[in-house]
Design a protein around this motif. Structure first.
Motif, mmCIF file in Angstrom:
data_model
loop_
_atom_site.group_PDB
_atom_site.id
_atom_site.type_symbol
_atom_site.label_atom_id
_atom_site.label_comp_id
_atom_site.label_asym_id
_atom_site.label_seq_id
_atom_site.Cartn_x
_atom_site.Cartn_y
_atom_site.Cartn_z
ATOM 1 N N LYS A 179 33.215 -7.082 0.600
ATOM 2 C CA LYS A 179 34.635 -6.763 0.673
ATOM 3 C C LYS A 179 35.070 -6.730 2.138
ATOM 4 O O LYS A 179 34.301 -6.312 3.009
ATOM 5 N N LYS A 180 36.334 -7.133 2.369
ATOM 6 C CA LYS A 180 36.823 -7.218 3.749
ATOM 7 C C LYS A 180 38.272 -6.752 3.821
ATOM 8 O O LYS A 180 39.075 -7.048 2.928
ATOM 9 N N GLN A 181 38.582 -5.999 4.855
ATOM 10 C CA GLN A 181 39.965 -5.644 5.163
ATOM 11 C C GLN A 181 40.113 -5.553 6.675
ATOM 12 O O GLN A 181 39.349 -4.835 7.328
ATOM 13 N N ASP A 182 41.074 -6.252 7.222
ATOM 14 C CA ASP A 182 41.254 -6.334 8.674
ATOM 15 C C ASP A 182 39.944 -6.785 9.312
ATOM 16 O O ASP A 182 39.375 -7.782 8.892
ATOM 17 N N LYS A 183 39.425 -6.031 10.256
ATOM 18 C CA LYS A 183 38.187 -6.416 10.949
ATOM 19 C C LYS A 183 36.943 -5.773 10.334
ATOM 20 O O LYS A 183 35.834 -5.956 10.842
ATOM 21 N N PHE A 184 37.131 -5.050 9.247
ATOM 22 C CA PHE A 184 36.003 -4.352 8.614
ATOM 23 C C PHE A 184 35.488 -5.142 7.418
ATOM 24 O O PHE A 184 36.255 -5.587 6.570
ATOM 25 N N THR A 185 34.155 -5.300 7.364
ATOM 26 C CA THR A 185 33.488 -5.976 6.247
ATOM 27 C C THR A 185 32.273 -5.170 5.821
ATOM 28 O O THR A 185 31.541 -4.632 6.668
ATOM 29 N N TYR A 186 32.063 -5.062 4.513
ATOM 30 C CA TYR A 186 30.806 -4.442 4.066
ATOM 31 C C TYR A 186 30.246 -5.215 2.883
ATOM 32 O O TYR A 186 30.977 -5.875 2.142
ATOM 33 N N GLN A 187 28.917 -5.109 2.742
ATOM 34 C CA GLN A 187 28.227 -5.782 1.638
ATOM 35 C C GLN A 187 27.303 -4.794 0.948
ATOM 36 O O GLN A 187 26.563 -4.047 1.596
ATOM 37 N N ILE A 188 27.352 -4.796 -0.378
ATOM 38 C CA ILE A 188 26.459 -3.958 -1.171
ATOM 39 C C ILE A 188 25.171 -4.746 -1.397
ATOM 40 O O ILE A 188 25.135 -5.683 -2.198
ATOM 41 N N LYS A 189 24.136 -4.376 -0.689
ATOM 42 C CA LYS A 189 22.860 -5.097 -0.776
ATOM 43 C C LYS A 189 22.098 -4.738 -2.044
ATOM 44 O O LYS A 189 21.462 -5.588 -2.666
ATOM 45 N N ALA A 190 22.124 -3.448 -2.414
ATOM 46 C CA ALA A 190 21.384 -3.015 -3.601
ATOM 47 C C ALA A 190 21.967 -1.703 -4.117
ATOM 48 O O ALA A 190 22.539 -0.914 -3.359
ATOM 49 N N LEU A 191 21.822 -1.504 -5.405
ATOM 50 C CA LEU A 191 22.168 -0.244 -6.046
ATOM 51 C C LEU A 191 21.009 0.109 -6.962
ATOM 52 O O LEU A 191 20.739 -0.597 -7.927
ATOM 53 N N ARG A 192 20.322 1.196 -6.632
ATOM 54 C CA ARG A 192 19.138 1.584 -7.401
ATOM 55 C C ARG A 192 19.418 2.923 -8.058
ATOM 56 O O ARG A 192 20.005 3.816 -7.458
ATOM 57 N N SER A 193 18.977 3.063 -9.303
ATOM 58 C CA SER A 193 19.231 4.300 -10.021
ATOM 59 C C SER A 193 18.022 4.690 -10.854
ATOM 60 O O SER A 193 17.316 3.839 -11.404
ATOM 61 N N ALA A 194 17.785 6.014 -10.906
ATOM 62 C CA ALA A 194 16.704 6.576 -11.712
ATOM 63 C C ALA A 194 17.271 7.761 -12.495
ATOM 64 O O ALA A 194 18.475 7.983 -12.533
ATOM 65 N N GLY A 195 16.396 8.525 -13.109
ATOM 66 C CA GLY A 195 16.849 9.604 -13.978
ATOM 67 C C GLY A 195 17.721 10.632 -13.304
ATOM 68 O O GLY A 195 18.639 11.184 -13.919
ATOM 69 N N ALA A 196 17.470 10.919 -12.029
ATOM 70 C CA ALA A 196 18.208 11.977 -11.342
ATOM 71 C C ALA A 196 18.763 11.544 -9.997
ATOM 72 O O ALA A 196 19.255 12.376 -9.240
ATOM 73 N N THR A 197 18.692 10.251 -9.694
ATOM 74 C CA THR A 197 19.014 9.781 -8.348
ATOM 75 C C THR A 197 19.679 8.417 -8.396
ATOM 76 O O THR A 197 19.328 7.582 -9.229
ATOM 77 N N THR A 198 20.611 8.177 -7.479
ATOM 78 C CA THR A 198 21.166 6.845 -7.250
ATOM 79 C C THR A 198 21.137 6.586 -5.747
ATOM 80 O O THR A 198 21.441 7.484 -4.960
ATOM 81 N N ILE A 199 20.768 5.379 -5.342
ATOM 82 C CA ILE A 199 20.702 5.027 -3.930
ATOM 83 C C ILE A 199 21.500 3.752 -3.692
ATOM 84 O O ILE A 199 21.305 2.737 -4.366
#
Length: 306
Positions: A179-199
């Motif tokens: 996603k990009k807006q103005d001069k800022f850009t970010y990328q979601i490299k990974a989304l990991r999830s377990a029983g009690a945790t999300t990273i």
């Protein structure tokens, strides 16, 4: 230099299952637990497991010189492990070197040293966290050895506890969404999830977009990321660091949240900034809560199920 704002500390849990025959008892069976203390930390993953009677108390302890240390609770879900170590009897906080003070802790898994683990001390309790955003940190089943040096006690305290991940498999998504807006850009490299945790594994470049109505003569912080489940509930982040200096040109971050999302069909990543005033303080509302500025055009919906 950073000010680390500890928004929440994870509590300890682990599904009881077949561990009941290996020295574990459920929290409902335990005469005394640290449950009430950790419940106050708002760890949604722990709260959910406790409500289902899945918090496990090891009951393993060691005694020397009139001091007893006990491994009260353990959480392990494949993404994080939390260990609660309790000194029985006197509940007050002891300074380093005082008799009964937990001066040093070390840990091993199947006799392999884990090295330094972040530890929080409060009153008679030590709370230890191990987390790794990029891979499963430990096997699904192992023996944890806790070794402690206690003030004015010559003998080491050694406690061995069997641990198993009974909270299900780790899901590992690599959305690659940018996603990009103005001069800022970010990328979601990974989304990991377990029983009690999300990273969330995210990389970003550039300054956060300017919002003239909010900023005026103030400045935006670095970008932060809320995760919202499909019911509109925000996941609680384990901790959030506020930098004294201005934002860096780029970031590569692995952010830990204290809840799984296995029951959701999707999650929404909601980037936001805080506003730093000229006096260095963050802009707050009349309740003292820091005000968030969300960026709708940067939000990303990540499907979790086909």
């Amino acid at each position: 230099m950073k000010k680390t704002i500890a928004l929440a500390i994870a509590a300890a849990l682990l599904g009881i299952g077949s561990l009941a025959n290996q020295g574990f008892i459920s929290s409902a069976q335990a005469a005394s637990t640290t449950s009430d203390f950790w419940l106050k930390k708002n760890d949604a993953g722990w709260v959910a497991a406790a409500a289902q009677g899945k918090t496990v108390v090891s009951g393993k302890s060691d005694t020397h010189g009139g001091v007893t240390l006990k491994v009260s609770e353990i959480l392990y879900d494949g993404l994080r492990m939390n260990v609660v170590i309790e000194r029985e009897g006197d509940k007050k906080f002891l300074k380093y070197g005082q008799k009964g003070a937990i001066d040093k802790l070390s840990f091993a898994v199947d006799n392999k040293d884990l090295g330094f683990l972040p530890t929080m001390m409060t009153d008679n309790i030590a709370f230890v966290t191990l987390a790794n955003a990029k891979k499963t940190i430990l096997p699904d089943e192992f023996e944890l050895t806790v070794q402690a040096k206690v003030g004015q006690v010559n003998e080491p305290f050694i406690i061995k506890v069997p641990v198993r991940n009974n909270l299900g498999k780790v899901t590992d998504l690599k959305p690659g969404t940018t996603k990009k807006q103005d001069k800022f850009t970010y990328q979601i490299k990974a989304l990991r999830s377990a029983g009690a945790t999300t990273i969330l594994d995210v990389e970003s470049e550039g300054p956060a977009p300017a919002d003239a109505k909010v900023l005026k003569q103030n400045s935006a912080t670095k970008m932060y990321y809320d995760i919202q489940d499909d019911k509109g509930k925000l996941l609680l982040q384990q901790e959030r660091s506020i930098e004294n200096k201005g934002p860096k040109a780029s970031y590569s971050e692995q952010i830990i949240y204290l809840s799984g999302v296995s029951s959701s069909q999707f999650v929404t990543i909601r980037p936001f900034t805080y506003t730093k005033q000229k006096n260095g303080k963050l802009l707050a509302d009349n309740k003292g809560e820091w005000i968030k500025t969300y960026y709708k055009s940067l939000e990303a919906k990540i499907p979790l199920k086909n």
